[in-house]
Design a protein around this motif. Structure first.
Motif, mmCIF file in Angstrom:
data_model
loop_
_atom_site.group_PDB
_atom_site.id
_atom_site.type_symbol
_atom_site.label_atom_id
_atom_site.label_comp_id
_atom_site.label_asym_id
_atom_site.label_seq_id
_atom_site.Cartn_x
_atom_site.Cartn_y
_atom_site.Cartn_z
ATOM 1 N N MET A 1 0.834 -1.194 0.000
ATOM 2 C CA MET A 1 0.000 0.000 0.000
ATOM 3 C C MET A 1 0.874 1.251 0.000
ATOM 4 O O MET A 1 1.664 1.474 0.911
ATOM 5 N N CYS A 2 0.743 2.097 -1.019
ATOM 6 C CA CYS A 2 1.513 3.324 -1.078
ATOM 7 C C CYS A 2 0.568 4.520 -1.121
ATOM 8 O O CYS A 2 -0.584 4.414 -1.513
ATOM 9 N N ALA A 3 1.090 5.629 -0.695
ATOM 10 C CA ALA A 3 0.262 6.829 -0.656
ATOM 11 C C ALA A 3 1.150 8.057 -0.692
ATOM 12 O O ALA A 3 2.367 7.952 -0.530
ATOM 13 N N ASP A 4 0.539 9.212 -0.890
ATOM 14 C CA ASP A 4 1.301 10.457 -0.893
ATOM 15 C C ASP A 4 1.796 10.769 0.505
ATOM 16 O O ASP A 4 1.441 10.111 1.460
ATOM 17 N N LEU A 5 2.566 11.849 0.568
ATOM 18 C CA LEU A 5 3.190 12.206 1.828
ATOM 19 C C LEU A 5 2.664 13.552 2.305
ATOM 20 O O LEU A 5 2.514 14.477 1.524
ATOM 21 N N SER A 6 2.364 13.645 3.595
ATOM 22 C CA SER A 6 2.072 14.938 4.207
ATOM 23 C C SER A 6 3.148 15.227 5.239
ATOM 24 O O SER A 6 3.569 14.322 5.954
ATOM 25 N N THR A 7 3.592 16.455 5.327
ATOM 26 C CA THR A 7 4.593 16.789 6.339
ATOM 27 C C THR A 7 4.120 18.008 7.139
ATOM 28 O O THR A 7 3.337 18.824 6.662
ATOM 29 N N LYS A 8 4.632 18.059 8.352
ATOM 30 C CA LYS A 8 4.253 19.164 9.235
ATOM 31 C C LYS A 8 5.403 19.391 10.211
ATOM 32 O O LYS A 8 5.993 18.443 10.726
ATOM 33 N N THR A 9 5.714 20.645 10.442
ATOM 34 C CA THR A 9 6.770 20.959 11.401
ATOM 35 C C THR A 9 6.178 21.689 12.603
ATOM 36 O O THR A 9 5.448 22.663 12.437
ATOM 37 N N PHE A 10 6.478 21.162 13.793
ATOM 38 C CA PHE A 10 6.001 21.764 15.032
ATOM 39 C C PHE A 10 7.160 22.455 15.739
ATOM 40 O O PHE A 10 8.281 21.948 15.739
ATOM 41 N N GLU A 11 6.887 23.597 16.338
ATOM 42 C CA GLU A 11 7.874 24.242 17.202
ATOM 43 C C GLU A 11 7.808 23.575 18.577
ATOM 44 O O GLU A 11 6.706 23.409 19.110
ATOM 45 N N VAL A 12 8.949 23.190 19.121
ATOM 46 C CA VAL A 12 8.934 22.568 20.448
ATOM 47 C C VAL A 12 10.057 23.127 21.319
ATOM 48 O O VAL A 12 11.067 23.615 20.807
ATOM 49 N N THR A 13 9.852 23.066 22.626
ATOM 50 C CA THR A 13 10.945 23.354 23.557
ATOM 51 C C THR A 13 11.041 22.187 24.523
ATOM 52 O O THR A 13 10.028 21.639 24.952
ATOM 53 N N ASP A 14 12.277 21.812 24.851
ATOM 54 C CA ASP A 14 12.479 20.714 25.805
ATOM 55 C C ASP A 14 11.776 19.432 25.384
ATOM 56 O O ASP A 14 11.060 18.822 26.181
ATOM 57 N N ALA A 56 7.166 15.980 11.259
ATOM 58 C CA ALA A 56 6.435 14.719 11.081
ATOM 59 C C ALA A 56 6.097 14.520 9.617
ATOM 60 O O ALA A 56 5.752 15.466 8.908
ATOM 61 N N GLU A 57 6.238 13.279 9.153
ATOM 62 C CA GLU A 57 5.759 12.893 7.827
ATOM 63 C C GLU A 57 4.749 11.781 8.033
ATOM 64 O O GLU A 57 4.940 10.914 8.884
ATOM 65 N N THR A 58 3.699 11.799 7.222
ATOM 66 C CA THR A 58 2.764 10.686 7.283
ATOM 67 C C THR A 58 2.219 10.407 5.895
ATOM 68 O O THR A 58 2.343 11.239 4.995
#
Length: 293
Positions: A1-14, A56-58
């Motif tokens: 099963m293959c699918a496209d990719l979604s990515t998201k970048t979160f700002e984090v501390t610690d 994150a990539e999903t």
DNA sequence: GCCCAGGTGAAGC
DNA sequence: GCTTCACATGGG
């Protein structure tokens, strides 16, 4: 099963992603390049972090990332948690050594099943067993092109229909009937994991402990890692050794006594404190092993 | 071979 | 009540 990719970048501390994923609370993550691959909420996920971001990539199109934000507890203010820990030397050493360690918020059934498999097993072996169970009985989830197949942790209904032999073949030994019994209790509605959410911790603990093969420690792991109950304080062999050495030197203290001590000493976020002590204890041992070699 | 691993339940006192 | 032991399996 293959699918496209979604990515998201979160700002984090610690947020120390590697320590968090390796700290023995989740068993399905695998190192991949500079990051980690796992399955959350039936979705394939790749995670990679820097000092201030978590990327994150999903697979597939994703507009709403709340499922991942919840799992990783990205909106939690860690500083306000750590500030409630007691000021004694062992606790403060653990805080210094485990900066950025987080608690995840995992699926209750997967957490219950995983920790049933955890008794008197090393973390690497628990990972091995969980992986086998996923590969053999879990549903495939879509992956981006070029990635190896990924599987979700099998639903209780799926495991409930298996025979003990099929589970034993996943190297879980005497834990097989325990897992099967838990799967059937959940599948048949005798144990309602959703109902635990709104139940007082002590009542939820009683419900979980009614399962054969689930005692105080495994119940507390589920309450802490799946429900975020801070009054759950799992006492395993590492925590026991650590508490005895650091808080009760040269005294004979049994498990019951340690549990009573923990329930009052570590404050309103005792569960979080426990994970810091656990990881600190384990990292100390591996540090000593490296020093010796 | 030996001891131990994110324990638990049953049996013994 | 509390302590002791068996329980599969694999790593060090």
């Amino acid at each position: 099963m293959c699918a496209d990719l979604s990515t998201k970048t979160f700002e984090v501390t610690d947020y120390d992603l590697s320590t968090t994923l390796e700290s023995g609370q989740a068993f399905g993550w695998r190192k991949h390049g500079q990051g980690w691959v796992g399955v959350v909420d039936r979705r394939w996920v790749f995670l990679e972090s820097s000092a201030t971001t978590l990327r994150a990539e999903t697979a597939g199109e994703v507009r709403d990332w709340s499922w991942l934000i919840h799992y990783l507890q990205l909106e939690l203010d860690l500083g306000s948690i750590v500030a409630t820990f007691p000021a004694d030397p062992p606790m403060q050493q653990a805080v210094r050594a485990c900066r950025g360690l987080r608690l995840l918020r995992q699926d209750p059934w997967e957490t219950l099943a995983s920790f049933i498999l955890s008794s008197t097993k090393q973390i690497t072996q628990i990972q091995q067993i969980v992986r086998l169970v996923c590969e053999r009985f879990g549903a495939g989830v879509p992956t981006p092109p070029g990635h190896t197949p990924a599987y979700a942790f099998p639903a209780a209904e799926v495991l409930a229909d298996l025979g003990e032999k099929q589970l034993r073949d996943c190297k879980m030994g005497f834990r097989a009937p325990y897992l099967l019994g838990a799967a059937r209790a959940v599948a048949q509605g005798r144990l309602d994991l959703n109902a635990l959410e709104s139940m007082p911790t002590e009542a939820a603990r009683t419900q979980l402990s009614a399962l054969h093969g689930v005692g105080r420690k495994i119940s507390d792991c589920v309450l802490l890692f799946a429900y975020g109950r801070q009054d759950a304080f799992p006492v395993d062999v590492w925590i026991m050794k650590m508490l005895r050495e650091q808080y009760f030197p040269r005294r004979k203290v049994n498990l019951r006594r340690l549990q009573r001590f923990a329930a009052t000493h570590f404050g309103p976020n005792a569960g979080y404190a426990q994970q810091y002590l656990f990881h600190y204890a384990r990292s100390q041992i591996s540090q000593r092993a490296r020093d010796a070699s």
